[in-house]
Enzyme design. Sequence first.
Site, PDB file in Angstrom:
ATOM      1  N   ASP A  94       0.814  -1.213   0.000  1.00  0.00           N
ATOM      2  CA  ASP A  94       0.000   0.000   0.000  1.00  0.00           C
ATOM      3  C   ASP A  94       0.849   1.265   0.000  1.00  0.00           C
ATOM      4  OD1 ASP A  94       0.987  -0.355   2.551  1.00  0.00           O
ATOM      5  OD2 ASP A  94      -0.958  -0.649   3.493  1.00  0.00           O
ATOM      6  N   ASN A 116      -7.722  -2.497  14.165  1.00  0.00           N
ATOM      7  CA  ASN A 116      -9.100  -2.814  13.757  1.00  0.00           C
ATOM      8  C   ASN A 116      -9.162  -3.979  12.760  1.00  0.00           C
ATOM      9  OD1 ASN A 116      -8.184  -1.714  11.385  1.00  0.00           O
ATOM     10  ND2 ASN A 116      -9.582   0.030  11.359  1.00  0.00           N
ATOM     11  N   HIS A 159      -7.313  -4.306  10.023  1.00  0.00           N
ATOM     12  CA  HIS A 159      -7.000  -4.047   8.608  1.00  0.00           C
ATOM     13  C   HIS A 159      -5.695  -4.725   8.202  1.00  0.00           C
ATOM     14  CE1 HIS A 159      -4.888  -0.081   9.807  1.00  0.00           C
ATOM     15  NE2 HIS A 159      -3.961  -0.773   9.196  1.00  0.00           N
ATOM     16  N   GLU A 201      -9.673  -1.564   5.119  1.00  0.00           N
ATOM     17  CA  GLU A 201     -10.350  -1.232   6.360  1.00  0.00           C
ATOM     18  C   GLU A 201     -11.599  -2.098   6.543  1.00  0.00           C
ATOM     19  OE1 GLU A 201      -8.924   0.451   8.454  1.00  0.00           O
ATOM     20  OE2 GLU A 201      -8.267   2.437   7.829  1.00  0.00           O
TER      21      GLU A 201
HETATM   22  C1  GLP Z   1      -0.440   0.631   8.594  1.00  0.00           C
HETATM   23  C2  GLP Z   1      -0.140  -0.215   7.352  1.00  0.00           C
HETATM   24  C3  GLP Z   1      -0.458  -1.664   7.584  1.00  0.00           C
HETATM   25  C4  GLP Z   1       0.169  -2.105   8.887  1.00  0.00           C
HETATM   26  C5  GLP Z   1      -0.439  -1.332  10.034  1.00  0.00           C
HETATM   27  C6  GLP Z   1       0.073  -1.743  11.403  1.00  0.00           C
HETATM   28  O1  GLP Z   1      -1.742   1.063   8.687  1.00  0.00           O
HETATM   29  N1  GLP Z   1      -0.826   0.217   6.199  1.00  0.00           N
HETATM   30  O2  GLP Z   1       0.038  -2.434   6.501  1.00  0.00           O
HETATM   31  O3  GLP Z   1      -0.024  -3.472   9.076  1.00  0.00           O
HETATM   32  O4  GLP Z   1      -0.109   0.022   9.825  1.00  0.00           O
HETATM   33  O5  GLP Z   1       1.218  -1.056  11.702  1.00  0.00           O
HETATM   34  P1  GLP Z   1       2.170  -1.336  12.920  1.00  0.00           P
HETATM   35  O6  GLP Z   1       2.992  -2.501  12.524  1.00  0.00           O
HETATM   36  O7  GLP Z   1       2.981  -0.090  13.045  1.00  0.00           O
HETATM   37  O8  GLP Z   1       1.325  -1.591  14.096  1.00  0.00           O
END
Ligand code: GLP
Length: 250
Positions: free
Chosen positions: A67, A136, A138, A143
């Site tokens: 992404d 959440n 995702h 989402e």
């Molecule tokens: C972002 C990314 C996700 C990732 C999520 C969790 O929103 N787009 O791909 O999994 O964060 O991030 P973290 O690993 O910092 O908790």
Amino acid sequence: MIFECYEDYTALSERAAEIVINTVKDKKNTVLGLPTGSSPIGMYERISERFKKGLVDFSDVKTFNLDEYCGISSDHEQSYHYFMNTNLFNHVNIKKEHINLPYGNPENPEAFAQEYEEKIRAAGGIDLQILGIGRNGHIGFNEPGTAFGSRTHMIKLHEDTRLANSRFFDSLEDVPVAAITMGIKTIMRARSILLIACGESKQEAMRKLAYGEVTPEFPASVLQLHPDVRILIDEEASKLLEMEDSVLVV
Ligand code: GLP
């Protein structure tokens, strides 16, 4: 799905790096699906270290990132382009022409998304998709409510996600409101999936992932339908799971 619990973030990152490196050793032209976020940083560090020691060669590896934010440039410090360059691509020998990231500001998002899907297909599909997970549920930036049949697309970020990610920006207002992400179906088509989650903030998400129903309201729950999913967690994230000898198979 197999959950593996590790004592701490260091041990978890070691294991994640080992899985990636073994995959590349087994298949030189592996296609990797790559995540951003804080969870995979330790894994990227260890992969880079192994590369420096000459223990792995990425010259035939292709990568597709999950992404990218919309509305900020690719050289913005919080863009996922920047993240990937600083955390991995600048440190290993993945060829520039083998690196693929969604572009956050395409003139025609639909055409761009379709092209991205076609590139993945042309590369032979993703062998190993690595994922983080949002609180959440995702995955990528899919989402809650995203259709399980979705392919790469533009998405509006939920306020919860913007709030969680605001720690990386100067203020909440600076956090982009939209992103381009691989879809759920794009992720599910990967031959094998590795998800990394750590810390207390992911406990509830891990409980839902292991024991909850399969529903678009918790996007990661779709992984219950995939035949090859490994989830690496640390002790903090595992608190609501009933693990036996640090393993849980569901
Ligand atoms: C972002 C990314 C996700 C990732 C999520 C969790 O929103 N787009 O791909 O999994 O964060 O991030 P973290 O690993 O910092 O908790």
